[in-house]
Design an enzyme around this catalytic site. Sequence first.
Site, PDB file in Angstrom:
ATOM      1  CE  LYS A  13     111.371  19.419   4.892  1.00  0.00           C
ATOM      2  NZ  LYS A  13     109.954  19.059   4.651  1.00  0.00           N
ATOM      3  NE  ARG A  88     113.016  16.578  -0.637  1.00  0.00           N
ATOM      4  CZ  ARG A  88     112.646  17.780  -0.200  1.00  0.00           C
ATOM      5  NH1 ARG A  88     113.523  18.658   0.180  1.00  0.00           N
ATOM      6  NH2 ARG A  88     111.383  18.077  -0.150  1.00  0.00           N
ATOM      7  NE  ARG A 122     103.658  25.222   1.494  1.00  0.00           N
ATOM      8  CZ  ARG A 122     104.694  24.396   1.458  1.00  0.00           C
ATOM      9  NH1 ARG A 122     105.607  24.443   2.407  1.00  0.00           N
ATOM     10  NH2 ARG A 122     104.795  23.508   0.495  1.00  0.00           N
ATOM     11  NE  ARG A 153     106.409  25.077  -2.359  1.00  0.00           N
ATOM     12  CZ  ARG A 153     107.185  24.424  -1.499  1.00  0.00           C
ATOM     13  NH1 ARG A 153     107.667  25.051  -0.431  1.00  0.00           N
ATOM     14  NH2 ARG A 153     107.481  23.162  -1.677  1.00  0.00           N
ATOM     15  NE  ARG A 164     105.876  18.771  -2.285  1.00  0.00           N
ATOM     16  CZ  ARG A 164     105.332  19.799  -1.638  1.00  0.00           C
ATOM     17  NH1 ARG A 164     104.173  20.308  -2.038  1.00  0.00           N
ATOM     18  NH2 ARG A 164     105.948  20.325  -0.618  1.00  0.00           N
TER      19      ARG A 164
HETATM   20  P1  AP5 Z   1     106.313  24.480   6.095  1.00  0.00           P
HETATM   21  O1  AP5 Z   1     107.150  25.019   7.209  1.00  0.00           O
HETATM   22  O2  AP5 Z   1     106.275  25.239   4.824  1.00  0.00           O
HETATM   23  O3  AP5 Z   1     106.675  22.942   5.848  1.00  0.00           O
HETATM   24  P2  AP5 Z   1     107.947  22.279   5.163  1.00  0.00           P
HETATM   25  O4  AP5 Z   1     108.250  21.032   5.919  1.00  0.00           O
HETATM   26  O5  AP5 Z   1     109.051  23.276   5.008  1.00  0.00           O
HETATM   27  O6  AP5 Z   1     107.282  21.901   3.802  1.00  0.00           O
HETATM   28  P3  AP5 Z   1     107.792  22.020   2.292  1.00  0.00           P
HETATM   29  O7  AP5 Z   1     106.571  21.696   1.448  1.00  0.00           O
HETATM   30  O8  AP5 Z   1     108.443  23.318   1.998  1.00  0.00           O
HETATM   31  O9  AP5 Z   1     108.795  20.875   2.251  1.00  0.00           O
HETATM   32  P4  AP5 Z   1     109.226  20.094   1.059  1.00  0.00           P
HETATM   33  O10 AP5 Z   1     110.293  19.314   1.719  1.00  0.00           O
HETATM   34  O11 AP5 Z   1     108.228  19.297   0.327  1.00  0.00           O
HETATM   35  O12 AP5 Z   1     109.580  21.222  -0.006  1.00  0.00           O
HETATM   36  P5  AP5 Z   1     110.937  21.876  -0.456  1.00  0.00           P
HETATM   37  O13 AP5 Z   1     110.696  23.296  -0.675  1.00  0.00           O
HETATM   38  O14 AP5 Z   1     112.063  21.452   0.443  1.00  0.00           O
HETATM   39  O15 AP5 Z   1     104.822  24.295   6.665  1.00  0.00           O
HETATM   40  C1  AP5 Z   1     103.765  23.808   5.828  1.00  0.00           C
HETATM   41  C2  AP5 Z   1     102.434  24.478   6.210  1.00  0.00           C
HETATM   42  O16 AP5 Z   1     102.066  24.057   7.537  1.00  0.00           O
HETATM   43  C3  AP5 Z   1     102.487  26.016   6.262  1.00  0.00           C
HETATM   44  O17 AP5 Z   1     101.266  26.519   5.810  1.00  0.00           O
HETATM   45  C4  AP5 Z   1     102.710  26.328   7.742  1.00  0.00           C
HETATM   46  O18 AP5 Z   1     102.177  27.588   8.102  1.00  0.00           O
HETATM   47  C5  AP5 Z   1     101.951  25.181   8.416  1.00  0.00           C
HETATM   48  N1  AP5 Z   1     102.561  24.761   9.679  1.00  0.00           N
HETATM   49  C6  AP5 Z   1     103.890  24.597   9.951  1.00  0.00           C
HETATM   50  N2  AP5 Z   1     104.085  24.173  11.214  1.00  0.00           N
HETATM   51  C7  AP5 Z   1     102.838  24.050  11.752  1.00  0.00           C
HETATM   52  C8  AP5 Z   1     102.357  23.647  13.055  1.00  0.00           C
HETATM   53  N3  AP5 Z   1     103.194  23.270  14.036  1.00  0.00           N
HETATM   54  N4  AP5 Z   1     101.029  23.633  13.251  1.00  0.00           N
HETATM   55  C9  AP5 Z   1     100.165  24.010  12.269  1.00  0.00           C
HETATM   56  N5  AP5 Z   1     100.548  24.409  11.027  1.00  0.00           N
HETATM   57  C10 AP5 Z   1     101.869  24.426  10.768  1.00  0.00           C
HETATM   58  O19 AP5 Z   1     111.199  21.137  -1.853  1.00  0.00           O
HETATM   59  C11 AP5 Z   1     110.366  21.380  -2.974  1.00  0.00           C
HETATM   60  C12 AP5 Z   1     110.851  20.538  -4.135  1.00  0.00           C
HETATM   61  O20 AP5 Z   1     112.220  20.880  -4.483  1.00  0.00           O
HETATM   62  C13 AP5 Z   1     110.893  19.021  -3.892  1.00  0.00           C
HETATM   63  O21 AP5 Z   1     109.623  18.410  -4.092  1.00  0.00           O
HETATM   64  C14 AP5 Z   1     111.940  18.588  -4.945  1.00  0.00           C
HETATM   65  O22 AP5 Z   1     111.386  18.565  -6.223  1.00  0.00           O
HETATM   66  C15 AP5 Z   1     112.965  19.724  -4.869  1.00  0.00           C
HETATM   67  N6  AP5 Z   1     114.018  19.467  -3.877  1.00  0.00           N
HETATM   68  C16 AP5 Z   1     114.261  20.199  -2.746  1.00  0.00           C
HETATM   69  N7  AP5 Z   1     115.297  19.673  -2.062  1.00  0.00           N
HETATM   70  C17 AP5 Z   1     115.715  18.589  -2.770  1.00  0.00           C
HETATM   71  C18 AP5 Z   1     116.729  17.623  -2.557  1.00  0.00           C
HETATM   72  N8  AP5 Z   1     117.521  17.637  -1.460  1.00  0.00           N
HETATM   73  N9  AP5 Z   1     116.881  16.636  -3.478  1.00  0.00           N
HETATM   74  C19 AP5 Z   1     116.114  16.607  -4.586  1.00  0.00           C
HETATM   75  N10 AP5 Z   1     115.117  17.483  -4.856  1.00  0.00           N
HETATM   76  C20 AP5 Z   1     114.917  18.473  -3.936  1.00  0.00           C
END
Ligand code: AP5
Length: 209
Positions: A13, A88, A122, A153, A164
């Site tokens: 994402k 979410r 990552r 992270r 997660r």
């Molecule tokens: P990346 O692009 O970083 O993936 P992502 O989907 O953004 O993953 P996140 O881990 O950031 O998502 P998340 O939803 O768990 O975390 P968030 O920060 O929102 O890609 C991942 C890896 O794959 C990278 O190494 C990249 O290079 C590689 N990659 C990407 N595309 C690829 C491809 N096509 N091919 C190969 N490799 C690829 O949330 C963190 C925490 O915050 C949550 O756990 C929660 O505690 C809190 N939080 C955030 N939002 C909310 C909410 N709305 N409600 C409640 N709590 C929340």
Amino acid sequence: MNVIFLGPPGAGKGTQAVRVCERLGIPQISTGDILRAAMKAETPVGLEAKSYVEKGLLVPDSVVINIVRDRLQQDDCKNGYILDGFPRTVAQAEALSAFADIQAVVDIEVADDVLVNRLSGRRVCPACGATYHTANLAGREDCEKCGAKLIRRKDDEPETVLSRLTVYHDQTAPLIAYYTEKGILHAIDGTQPMEECTKAVLAVLDADK
Ligand code: AP5
């Protein structure tokens, strides 16, 4: 255009939001990034969020809903935005519908075994936020954009990744049916190479011309 990027942790994402926002000239609004910045600055929201984020649990709905409601009022959102990681839960989606008009939801689909591999490899830049995977770093440990030392992270530790994923399947996956019902969900295959994913996202948003 107001768009949501939905998908499990590690689906890409954030990676796709950066690329598509650059192409469309609209801001990426990542609740994960906002919460991590608040945690780093030790604000009251950051201190509350820390115990949830570090265990891989969702921060309470009321906290994130207020963050997003305030953020969407800023001037740079007037011509559209991509919400990355929000909503979410169904409660967040229902709250969002009261203050935002969403035109499209892009669901980035990736199987759990691929996600575990992506998150364990990552690396992120603590200074500029750039994201990498060890498979593409050829042993390099610094950010190619700003030179800072890359980190893993805290919530990318293996046990936290598993919680997660469980949280995603229990609380976030129901949004697929929610937005399908509204007729605005577009699924894309997130296992394609990054550039192909970007093309697929732009195509479903009708922004590839
Ligand atoms: P990346 O692009 O970083 O993936 P992502 O989907 O953004 O993953 P996140 O881990 O950031 O998502 P998340 O939803 O768990 O975390 P968030 O920060 O929102 O890609 C991942 C890896 O794959 C990278 O190494 C990249 O290079 C590689 N990659 C990407 N595309 C690829 C491809 N096509 N091919 C190969 N490799 C690829 O949330 C963190 C925490 O915050 C949550 O756990 C929660 O505690 C809190 N939080 C955030 N939002 C909310 C909410 N709305 N409600 C409640 N709590 C929340």
